[in-house]
Design a protein around this motif. Structure first.
Motif, PDB file in Angstrom:
ATOM      1  N   PRO A  50       0.824  -1.197   0.000  1.00 46.80           N
ATOM      2  CA  PRO A  50       0.000   0.000   0.000  1.00 46.80           C
ATOM      3  C   PRO A  50       0.863   1.252   0.000  1.00 46.80           C
ATOM      4  O   PRO A  50       1.909   1.289   0.634  1.00 46.80           O
ATOM      5  N   HIS A  78      -1.457   8.100   0.070  1.00 48.97           N
ATOM      6  CA  HIS A  78      -2.159   8.895  -0.924  1.00 48.97           C
ATOM      7  C   HIS A  78      -2.450  10.270  -0.355  1.00 48.97           C
ATOM      8  O   HIS A  78      -2.718  10.413   0.832  1.00 48.97           O
ATOM      9  N   THR A 131      -4.599  13.353   0.581  1.00 49.08           N
ATOM     10  CA  THR A 131      -5.993  13.498   0.973  1.00 49.08           C
ATOM     11  C   THR A 131      -6.415  14.933   0.752  1.00 49.08           C
ATOM     12  O   THR A 131      -5.593  15.834   0.685  1.00 49.08           O
ATOM     13  N   ARG A 184     -10.625  10.717   2.313  1.00 42.40           N
ATOM     14  CA  ARG A 184      -9.400   9.915   2.316  1.00 42.40           C
ATOM     15  C   ARG A 184      -8.774   9.836   0.931  1.00 42.40           C
ATOM     16  O   ARG A 184      -7.597   9.546   0.801  1.00 42.40           O
ATOM     17  N   ARG A 185      -9.572  10.095  -0.105  1.00 44.07           N
ATOM     18  CA  ARG A 185      -9.044  10.039  -1.472  1.00 44.07           C
ATOM     19  C   ARG A 185     -10.074  10.687  -2.386  1.00 44.07           C
ATOM     20  O   ARG A 185     -11.267  10.524  -2.193  1.00 44.07           O
ATOM     21  N   ALA A 194      -5.220   2.422 -10.027  1.00 38.10           N
ATOM     22  CA  ALA A 194      -4.985   2.641  -8.594  1.00 38.10           C
ATOM     23  C   ALA A 194      -6.249   3.130  -7.904  1.00 38.10           C
ATOM     24  O   ALA A 194      -6.537   2.744  -6.761  1.00 38.10           O
ATOM     25  N   ASP A 195      -7.039   3.965  -8.584  1.00 37.43           N
ATOM     26  CA  ASP A 195      -8.291   4.449  -8.008  1.00 37.43           C
ATOM     27  C   ASP A 195      -9.314   3.316  -7.936  1.00 37.43           C
ATOM     28  O   ASP A 195     -10.079   3.210  -6.980  1.00 37.43           O
ATOM     29  N   ASP A 219      -8.556   0.193  -7.478  1.00 34.41           N
ATOM     30  CA  ASP A 219      -8.129  -0.596  -6.325  1.00 34.41           C
ATOM     31  C   ASP A 219      -8.662   0.020  -5.029  1.00 34.41           C
ATOM     32  O   ASP A 219      -9.124  -0.690  -4.135  1.00 34.41           O
ATOM     33  N   ALA A 220      -8.595   1.352  -4.934  1.00 37.30           N
ATOM     34  CA  ALA A 220      -9.050   2.041  -3.722  1.00 37.30           C
ATOM     35  C   ALA A 220     -10.552   1.900  -3.530  1.00 37.30           C
ATOM     36  O   ALA A 220     -11.020   1.642  -2.410  1.00 37.30           O
ATOM     37  N   PHE A 247     -12.490   0.006  -0.464  1.00 38.06           N
ATOM     38  CA  PHE A 247     -13.363   0.839   0.365  1.00 38.06           C
ATOM     39  C   PHE A 247     -14.835   0.440   0.242  1.00 38.06           C
ATOM     40  O   PHE A 247     -15.576   0.444   1.224  1.00 38.06           O
TER      41      PHE A 247
END
Length: 189
Positions: A36, A39, A41, A95-96, A170-171, A173-174, A178
């Motif tokens: 991980p 990232h 924020t 958080r992102r 990558a987004d 994956d997030a 989540f």
């Protein structure tokens, strides 16, 4: 007479130990790269007493702010107008946030929940996708967040109804990590 045990010169030992250390560090570096990553924020909302300097690029700061009226608590926020998603934790902190590429069918503004998740499949546009997180349907089209396996973001094929909201790998994956089943998704203008 016995043959004396042969000793290796110290330079051979030093070279061997150095190569072993370099190999170990290389393995650890590769593993760290695959793990991980931190990232950025969204910045905390400024208070009336904040004494920070104005942002050099106010339009970008406004885009990164979580939209008003997007609810409270842990949720995914999707802005139709900004074509942007925020992942908000239980303490209402972003958080992102990241830009997305919507399909040709958009969900109506409102509150939804993640109803289904699929690891990988072929999208309605023929592109191989992964991390499909379904949360709405409109006009018979399922609407979901996903990312293309090859990282592409092809525009929707003219005349084809697609409900995929595509994002970078990558987004994706997030969102996958989540957006478990039952997670709230708020869609705003």
């Amino acid at each position: 007479m016995t043959v004396a045990a042969r000793r290796l010169p110290s330079s051979v030992w030093v070279t061997g130990l150095t190569l072993g250390a370099v190999a170990a560090v290389t393995v650890l570096a590769v593993k760290a790269e695959q793990g991980p990553q931190p990232h950025a924020t969204a910045a905390a909302k400024p208070s009336a007493s904040a004494s920070a300097k104005p942002s050099a690029k106010p339009s970008q700061a406004a885009e990164a702010a979580v939209p008003d009226g997007s609810g409270t608590g842990r949720r995914v926020v999707y802005s139709l107008g900004q074509k942007r998603v925020w992942l908000i934790d239980a303490s209402d902190q972003s958080r992102r946030t990241f830009a997305v590429w919507p399909g040709s069918v958009s969900p109506d503004p409102g509150t939804y929940t993640v109803s289904k998740r699929t690891d990988a499949l072929t999208g309605s546009d023929g592109v191989q996708i992964e991390h499909v997180v379904y949360f709405a349907a409109k006009s018979g089209v399922n609407i979901a967040f996903s990312n293309a396996l090859d990282g592409s973001s092809p525009p929707p094929v003219s005349g084809t109804q697609t409900g995929g909201i595509r994002m970078k790998v990558a987004d994706g994956d997030a969102v996958w990590a989540f957006g478990s089943a039952g997670t709230t998704v708020t869609v705003v203008e």
